[in-house]
Motif scaffolding. Structure first.
Motif, PDB file in Angstrom:
ATOM      1  N   SER A  83      38.259  23.967  37.937  1.00  0.00           N
ATOM      2  CA  SER A  83      38.498  25.406  38.028  1.00  0.00           C
ATOM      3  C   SER A  83      38.973  26.014  36.710  1.00  0.00           C
ATOM      4  O   SER A  83      39.108  27.232  36.615  1.00  0.00           O
ATOM      5  CB  SER A  83      39.536  25.697  39.120  1.00  0.00           C
ATOM      6  N   ALA A  84      39.217  25.184  35.711  1.00  0.00           N
ATOM      7  CA  ALA A  84      39.708  25.691  34.428  1.00  0.00           C
ATOM      8  C   ALA A  84      38.612  26.425  33.671  1.00  0.00           C
ATOM      9  O   ALA A  84      37.433  26.084  33.753  1.00  0.00           O
ATOM     10  CB  ALA A  84      40.237  24.548  33.574  1.00  0.00           C
ATOM     11  N   ILE A  85      39.047  27.430  32.957  1.00  0.00           N
ATOM     12  CA  ILE A  85      38.110  28.196  32.124  1.00  0.00           C
ATOM     13  C   ILE A  85      38.074  27.535  30.751  1.00  0.00           C
ATOM     14  O   ILE A  85      39.126  27.296  30.147  1.00  0.00           O
ATOM     15  CB  ILE A  85      38.580  29.655  32.004  1.00  0.00           C
ATOM     16  N   PRO A  86      36.898  27.237  30.236  1.00  0.00           N
ATOM     17  CA  PRO A  86      36.816  26.617  28.907  1.00  0.00           C
ATOM     18  C   PRO A  86      37.392  27.547  27.834  1.00  0.00           C
ATOM     19  O   PRO A  86      37.348  28.764  27.966  1.00  0.00           O
ATOM     20  CB  PRO A  86      35.317  26.413  28.684  1.00  0.00           C
ATOM     21  N   PRO A  87      37.963  26.986  26.763  1.00  0.00           N
ATOM     22  CA  PRO A  87      38.577  27.795  25.709  1.00  0.00           C
ATOM     23  C   PRO A  87      37.648  28.857  25.127  1.00  0.00           C
ATOM     24  O   PRO A  87      38.079  29.977  24.853  1.00  0.00           O
ATOM     25  CB  PRO A  87      38.970  26.769  24.639  1.00  0.00           C
ATOM     26  N   GLN A  88      36.368  28.533  24.948  1.00  0.00           N
ATOM     27  CA  GLN A  88      35.433  29.515  24.393  1.00  0.00           C
ATOM     28  C   GLN A  88      35.319  30.726  25.322  1.00  0.00           C
ATOM     29  O   GLN A  88      35.268  31.866  24.874  1.00  0.00           O
ATOM     30  CB  GLN A  88      34.025  28.904  24.200  1.00  0.00           C
ATOM     31  N   GLN A  89      35.300  30.442  26.623  1.00  0.00           N
ATOM     32  CA  GLN A  89      35.183  31.524  27.591  1.00  0.00           C
ATOM     33  C   GLN A  89      36.465  32.363  27.616  1.00  0.00           C
ATOM     34  O   GLN A  89      36.404  33.581  27.770  1.00  0.00           O
ATOM     35  CB  GLN A  89      34.894  30.948  28.976  1.00  0.00           C
ATOM     36  N   ILE A  90      37.618  31.705  27.445  1.00  0.00           N
ATOM     37  CA  ILE A  90      38.893  32.442  27.399  1.00  0.00           C
ATOM     38  C   ILE A  90      38.895  33.385  26.205  1.00  0.00           C
ATOM     39  O   ILE A  90      39.235  34.562  26.323  1.00  0.00           O
ATOM     40  CB  ILE A  90      40.098  31.478  27.340  1.00  0.00           C
ATOM     41  N   ASN A  91      38.526  32.871  25.034  1.00  0.00           N
ATOM     42  CA  ASN A  91      38.489  33.712  23.829  1.00  0.00           C
ATOM     43  C   ASN A  91      37.520  34.870  24.009  1.00  0.00           C
ATOM     44  O   ASN A  91      37.813  36.008  23.632  1.00  0.00           O
ATOM     45  CB  ASN A  91      38.110  32.878  22.605  1.00  0.00           C
ATOM     46  N   SER A  92      36.376  34.578  24.605  1.00  0.00           N
ATOM     47  CA  SER A  92      35.391  35.627  24.850  1.00  0.00           C
ATOM     48  C   SER A  92      35.950  36.667  25.819  1.00  0.00           C
ATOM     49  O   SER A  92      35.784  37.875  25.620  1.00  0.00           O
ATOM     50  CB  SER A  92      34.119  34.992  25.418  1.00  0.00           C
ATOM     51  N   HIS A  93      36.660  36.179  26.854  1.00  0.00           N
ATOM     52  CA  HIS A  93      37.246  37.082  27.841  1.00  0.00           C
ATOM     53  C   HIS A  93      38.334  37.950  27.198  1.00  0.00           C
ATOM     54  O   HIS A  93      38.431  39.150  27.490  1.00  0.00           O
ATOM     55  CB  HIS A  93      37.799  36.276  29.019  1.00  0.00           C
ATOM     56  N   LEU A  94      39.139  37.349  26.337  1.00  0.00           N
ATOM     57  CA  LEU A  94      40.173  38.121  25.632  1.00  0.00           C
ATOM     58  C   LEU A  94      39.544  39.214  24.769  1.00  0.00           C
ATOM     59  O   LEU A  94      40.021  40.353  24.760  1.00  0.00           O
ATOM     60  CB  LEU A  94      41.034  37.208  24.756  1.00  0.00           C
ATOM     61  N   GLU A  95      38.502  38.858  24.067  1.00  0.00           N
ATOM     62  CA  GLU A  95      37.809  39.860  23.245  1.00  0.00           C
ATOM     63  C   GLU A  95      37.283  40.998  24.115  1.00  0.00           C
ATOM     64  O   GLU A  95      37.404  42.176  23.756  1.00  0.00           O
ATOM     65  CB  GLU A  95      36.672  39.208  22.460  1.00  0.00           C
ATOM     66  N   ASP A  96      36.727  40.628  25.272  1.00  0.00           N
ATOM     67  CA  ASP A  96      36.223  41.646  26.201  1.00  0.00           C
ATOM     68  C   ASP A  96      37.353  42.559  26.685  1.00  0.00           C
ATOM     69  O   ASP A  96      37.164  43.773  26.821  1.00  0.00           O
ATOM     70  CB  ASP A  96      35.544  40.992  27.406  1.00  0.00           C
ATOM     71  N   LEU A  97      38.523  41.959  26.955  1.00  0.00           N
ATOM     72  CA  LEU A  97      39.656  42.767  27.435  1.00  0.00           C
ATOM     73  C   LEU A  97      40.135  43.740  26.361  1.00  0.00           C
ATOM     74  O   LEU A  97      40.433  44.907  26.657  1.00  0.00           O
ATOM     75  CB  LEU A  97      40.814  41.877  27.888  1.00  0.00           C
ATOM     76  N   TYR A  98      40.211  43.279  25.121  1.00  0.00           N
ATOM     77  CA  TYR A  98      40.629  44.181  24.041  1.00  0.00           C
ATOM     78  C   TYR A  98      39.586  45.295  23.834  1.00  0.00           C
ATOM     79  O   TYR A  98      39.940  46.443  23.578  1.00  0.00           O
ATOM     80  CB  TYR A  98      40.896  43.413  22.744  1.00  0.00           C
ATOM     81  N   THR A  99      38.318  44.951  23.966  1.00  0.00           N
ATOM     82  CA  THR A  99      37.264  45.964  23.875  1.00  0.00           C
ATOM     83  C   THR A  99      37.396  46.954  25.025  1.00  0.00           C
ATOM     84  O   THR A  99      37.312  48.177  24.830  1.00  0.00           O
ATOM     85  CB  THR A  99      35.869  45.291  23.910  1.00  0.00           C
TER      86      THR A  99
END
Length: 196
Positions: A83-99
């Motif tokens: 169920s863990a989110i891979p680090p690349q996906q987390i970074n991508s998700h963070l970028e999406d949130l800031y956008t």
């Protein structure tokens, strides 16, 4: 003439009789003292064997219990990994949130409610030092907060930010967030959270 016959029970004892009687009494005592250590040794061996058997069975039971605990923990770890989110996906998700934070319009009622709840939390929480809020920005589903070490405080207590965030996530108003990310240094904490 009459002969006196003594009562056989009251016959005088001879030295030979006394010696034989003493020997018969001494021999069992000597045998008992000679046999006693052997018996004690055998009893100790039996006790030792039974305690070894008990200890061995107890150890086998403990080993079985530990193996079961290891299997349970491995199952928990496997479920977390799946169920863990891979680090690349987390970074991508963070970028999406800031956008999203930049592009979203502000829902004034919701944003004001969350920003006020955060301010109230910082005032009311039982914190050793109240941090300064340098950024408090909410839109319609995303919020960002940046907290700083207050002026005049040389050093925050160890684990200060962790303890504060642990208290924060217990707040009812915070439970609406489905994704949160925190980044901390010795003197600051940045939080971004989303209800989506």
């Amino acid at each position: 003439m009459s002969f006196f016959q003594p009562d056989p029970q009251h016959q005088p004892q001879t030295y030979q009789q006394e010696f034989v009687e003493m020997q018969t009494m001494e021999v069992p005592e000597q045998q008992a003292t000679a046999v006693a250590p052997v018996i004690k040794k055998q009893v100790a061996e039996v006790n030792s064997d039974s305690s070894v058997a008990v200890s061995k069975s107890e150890l086998e039971q403990q080993v079985a219990e530990l193996k079961l605990q290891v299997e349970n923990q491995q199952a928990v770890i496997a479920s977390y990994r799946s169920s863990a989110i891979p680090p690349q996906q987390i970074n991508s998700h963070l970028e999406d949130l800031y956008t999203l934070l930049e592009e979203q319009s502000r829902d004034e009622a919701w944003a004001y409610q969350i920003e006020t709840a955060m301010s109230d939390f910082l005032i009311m929480a039982d914190l050793p030092v109240q941090p300064e809020m340098s950024i408090s920005r909410c839109k319609s589903s995303v919020c960002q907060f940046k907290l700083l070490q207050p002026e005049g405080v040389d050093e925050l207590p160890s684990h200060y930010w962790r303890n504060m965030t642990d208290k924060m996530v217990e707040q009812s108003w915070w439970k609406q967030f489905k994704f949160t990310s925190t980044t901390s240094s010795d003197d600051s904490l940045t939080i971004i959270a989303s209800t989506e």
